[in-house]
Scaffold this motif. Structure first.
Motif, short mmCIF file in Angstrom:
data_model
loop_
_atom_site.label_atom_id
_atom_site.label_comp_id
_atom_site.label_asym_id
_atom_site.label_seq_id
_atom_site.Cartn_x
_atom_site.Cartn_y
_atom_site.Cartn_z
N TRP A 1 3.89 58.77 -24.22
CA TRP A 1 5.31 59.05 -24.45
C TRP A 1 5.46 60.35 -25.24
CZ3 TRP A 1 8.55 59.81 -28.57
CH2 TRP A 1 9.91 59.79 -28.30
N ASN B 1 7.42 63.65 -24.09
CA ASN B 1 8.66 63.95 -24.82
C ASN B 1 8.37 64.64 -26.14
OD1 ASN B 1 10.65 62.29 -23.10
ND2 ASN B 1 9.02 60.82 -23.58
N GLU C 1 9.73 67.15 -27.71
CA GLU C 1 10.89 67.47 -28.56
C GLU C 1 11.41 66.21 -29.25
OE1 GLU C 1 12.13 66.02 -24.79
OE2 GLU C 1 10.85 67.72 -25.22
N LYS C 2 11.37 65.06 -28.57
CA LYS C 2 11.82 63.82 -29.21
C LYS C 2 10.84 63.38 -30.28
CE LYS C 2 14.51 62.15 -25.32
NZ LYS C 2 14.61 61.13 -24.27
#
Length: 131
Positions: free
Chosen positions: A46, A50, A52-53
């Protein structure tokens, strides 16, 4: 009774999860406890997908736990102080060597004009093998 159509089953599952978020959280927690390696791998995938998250999560955690974050950073700096000093000393020495080498090469670079210059050739006569 389960649906024979997988799409209808997924829709029913989705509606059940929306209606029972606490049961979903508990089931996820139990699964993570039972499968720690798979949970870590899922987290890693993950974060790769992702970035940036992941950075946003880290930033939010740091803001919420500023004292803990500062203590961690200070402990890291203290633990790695000697290694950093040695690294920076090597880095500075390599910069001096690179500067010395650059100056030396610039001093002995061949010029294309003036005495000692190679004879002039037309542009299309130059090749990559020329000195």
């Amino acid at each position: 009774m389960p649906y024979t159509d997988p799409e209808k089953q997924r829709g029913a599952d989705r509606r059940w999860r929306e209606a029972n978020p606490e049961k979903v959280r508990e089931a996820n927690r139990r699964w993570r406890e039972a499968n720690p390696e798979k949970a870590r791998e899922a987290n890693r995938r993950w974060r790769e997908a992702n970035p940036e998250k992941g950075r946003e999560q880290s930033r939010r955690w740091r803001e919420a736990n500023l004292e803990k974050a500062r203590a961690r950073e200070a402990a890291y700096r203290a633990a790695n102080r000697e290694a950093r000093r040695a690294y920076m000393a090597d880095y500075r020495a390599s910069l001096k060597d690179a500067t010395r080498l650059h100056v030396r090469e610039a001093t002995f670079a061949r010029t294309l004009e003036g005495p000692g210059a190679p004879p002039h050739r037309a542009h299309d006569e130059w090749t990559l093998e020329d000195p």
